[in-house]
Design a protein around this motif. Structure first.
Motif, PDB file in Angstrom:
ATOM      1  N   GLU A  33       0.816  -1.206   0.000  1.00  9.32           N
ATOM      2  CA  GLU A  33       0.000   0.000   0.000  1.00  9.32           C
ATOM      3  C   GLU A  33       0.854   1.262   0.000  1.00  9.32           C
ATOM      4  N   LEU A  37       1.209   5.736  -2.204  1.00 10.69           N
ATOM      5  CA  LEU A  37       1.371   7.083  -1.667  1.00 10.69           C
ATOM      6  C   LEU A  37       2.103   7.972  -2.663  1.00 10.69           C
ATOM      7  N   ASP A  42       1.040  11.730   0.983  1.00 11.98           N
ATOM      8  CA  ASP A  42      -0.335  12.040   1.328  1.00 11.98           C
ATOM      9  C   ASP A  42      -1.218  10.864   0.913  1.00 11.98           C
ATOM     10  N   ALA A  43      -2.122  10.461   1.782  1.00 21.65           N
ATOM     11  CA  ALA A  43      -2.976   9.300   1.554  1.00 21.65           C
ATOM     12  C   ALA A  43      -4.408   9.747   1.396  1.00 21.65           C
ATOM     13  N   ASP A  44      -5.046   9.242   0.361  1.00 21.22           N
ATOM     14  CA  ASP A  44      -6.452   9.572   0.180  1.00 21.22           C
ATOM     15  C   ASP A  44      -7.315   8.585   0.964  1.00 21.22           C
ATOM     16  N   ALA A  45      -8.638   8.725   0.813  1.00 22.62           N
ATOM     17  CA  ALA A  45      -9.567   7.903   1.595  1.00 22.62           C
ATOM     18  C   ALA A  45      -9.452   6.426   1.251  1.00 22.62           C
ATOM     19  N   VAL A  47      -6.779   4.748   0.280  1.00 17.95           N
ATOM     20  CA  VAL A  47      -5.580   4.165   0.895  1.00 17.95           C
ATOM     21  C   VAL A  47      -5.809   3.931   2.375  1.00 17.95           C
ATOM     22  N   ILE A  48      -6.400   4.914   3.036  1.00 18.60           N
ATOM     23  CA  ILE A  48      -6.670   4.769   4.478  1.00 18.60           C
ATOM     24  C   ILE A  48      -7.641   3.608   4.720  1.00 18.60           C
ATOM     25  N   TRP A  51      -5.793   0.260   4.271  1.00 19.64           N
ATOM     26  CA  TRP A  51      -4.992  -0.061   5.442  1.00 19.64           C
ATOM     27  C   TRP A  51      -5.865  -0.546   6.607  1.00 19.64           C
ATOM     28  N   PHE A  52      -6.948   0.111   6.813  1.00 17.81           N
ATOM     29  CA  PHE A  52      -7.841  -0.274   7.909  1.00 17.81           C
ATOM     30  C   PHE A  52      -8.384  -1.689   7.704  1.00 17.81           C
ATOM     31  N   SER A  86      -8.514  -1.213  -3.071  1.00 23.00           N
ATOM     32  CA  SER A  86      -7.097  -1.105  -3.394  1.00 23.00           C
ATOM     33  C   SER A  86      -6.847  -1.523  -4.831  1.00 23.00           C
TER      34      SER A  86
END
Length: 389
Positions: A33, A37, A42-45, A47-48, A51-52, A86
């Motif tokens: 992941e 970046l 900077d990570a957009d929604a 990417v976040i 990860w979650f 992703s």
């Protein structure tokens, strides 16, 4: 320089293995992941969210031992949602595959097949949608992997189930063997004690001297019974206890049976023939127990006064007969004694018959074969032979 012993390395097992696999996959997913970046990190929604989901799926795997089906479905659906967010074909798919194998290995085949079908359908839908990330080849390969995982888990479950069934069977056979040994030991000695006690009560007032002899015989019989009982119960001892050192009962101790039967009023004559070389321990024990049970039955049921024990030791078998001059009625329903004798003979590949004699009385005849290569009876060994089971 200290030497590093590679043989001491041990892979983690159980919950530790689950945590190690989950942590390893999470690190790989994080690295994958990280490629999404930008130069400013900077990570957009998406990417976040990816990860979650990766963290949640990995964190759920160690819980599959307590909630296997729920964790299995969560990892399958969570991984599907992860691939929707992703653009990286990350290694997260290893987690639901591991959960799938665990389910199949527990015998939950229907649940594992349903989850595998959902994964194949999801990946197939992605291929049909033409996303470019999933192709028909990927669907085919994933299907093969999932089929193999479910099959391996089912094989593991079958192997464990078979091993457990064999362990239960061995435990049952051991309990039956111990029960037969206890029946032979306690039944014989208690029968002799019962006869002597009845005789002592009958003679106590009229002939105290004979009553004292009967009580002495009771004392000796109870002592012998306790000794054999302790030897038999040695198989139930804990590992750290001292093993019994009493020699295993065999035909060399048949004179003790004759003496015990004589105290109960039986006139026993032993006739021997054949060679006199040592017998295999299992055959020696079985022959001893058959003679013992036959004498016990003669005391308890037949009212016999004379018994003839005929022993013939051949090159590859022992034949024996115990014939009394009692009532000759069938004793098949009197308990498990005759059945136990027959089972001992069958366990050695032999035969046993117990029936009224043609001229009255009762006769027990047994044939106990053995091979040329055997371990003879010698030394102090536990009464734990497989002859009884």
């Amino acid at each position: 320089m200290p030497h590093f012993d590679v043989t001491r390395l041990r892979l983690p097992t159980g919950p530790r293995a689950d945590m190690a696999l989950a942590g390893f996959v999470l690190v790989l997913a994080g690295v994958a992941e990280g490629q999404r970046l930008g130069p400013d990190w900077d990570a957009d929604a998406s990417v976040i969210g990816s990860w979650f989901l990766a963290a949640a799926v990995c964190a759920a795997l160690p819980l599959h031992r307590r909630h296997p089906v729920a964790v299995g479905w969560f990892t399958v659906l969570g991984t599907g949602a992860y691939h929707l967010l992703s653009s990286v074909d990350g290694p997260l798919v290893v987690i639901p595959i591991a959960a799938l194998y665990a389910l199949s290995a527990q015998g939950r085949t229907q649940a594992s097949v349903a989850m595998a079908a959902v994964m194949v359908i999801g990946v197939g839908a992605g291929a049909l949608a033409g996303t470019g990330d999933v192709t028909g080849t990927a669907v085919f390969m994933l299907t093969g992997w999932l089929v193999a995982v479910v099959a391996l888990g089912a094989m593991r479950h079958g192997h464990v189930t078979y091993a457990e069934e064999q362990a239960r069977l061995r435990a049952t056979q051991e309990r039956l063997r111990i029960a037969r040994e206890l029946h032979d030991v306690i039944g014989h000695n208690m029968s002799m004690i019962h006869v002597q006690a009845s005789s002592a009560l009958h003679r106590l007032q009229r002939d105290p001297g004979q009553a004292q002899e009967a009580l002495t015989a009771i004392k000796q019989g109870s002592k012998e019974g306790l000794r054999e009982l302790r030897a038999t119960l040695g198989v139930l001892r804990q590992v750290d206890e001292e093993a019994p050192t009493t020699p295993s009962p065999g035909l060399s101790r048949i004179d003790e049976l004759v003496s015990s039967a004589a105290r109960a009023g039986l006139d026993v004559r032993i006739e021997r023939s054949g060679c006199h070389s040592p017998l295999p321990a299992a055959v020696d024990l079985a022959a001893y127990r058959i003679v013992q049970e036959s004498l016990t039955n003669a005391v308890r049921h037949s009212g016999a006064r004379h018994v003839v024990v005929d022993l013939h030791r051949g090159e590859r078998e022992v034949t024996l007969s115990v014939t009394d001059d009692g009532q000759g009625a069938s004793r098949a329903g009197d308990g498990s004694g005759i059945a136990g004798m027959a089972e001992r003979a069958r366990a050695l590949g032999g035969t046993l018959s117990a029936e009224p004699g043609p001229a009255g009385g009762f006769a027990v005849r047994a044939r106990l074969p053995f091979s040329d290569h055997h371990q003879p009876t010698s030394g102090a060994v536990d009464d734990q032979d497989p002859a009884g089971g």
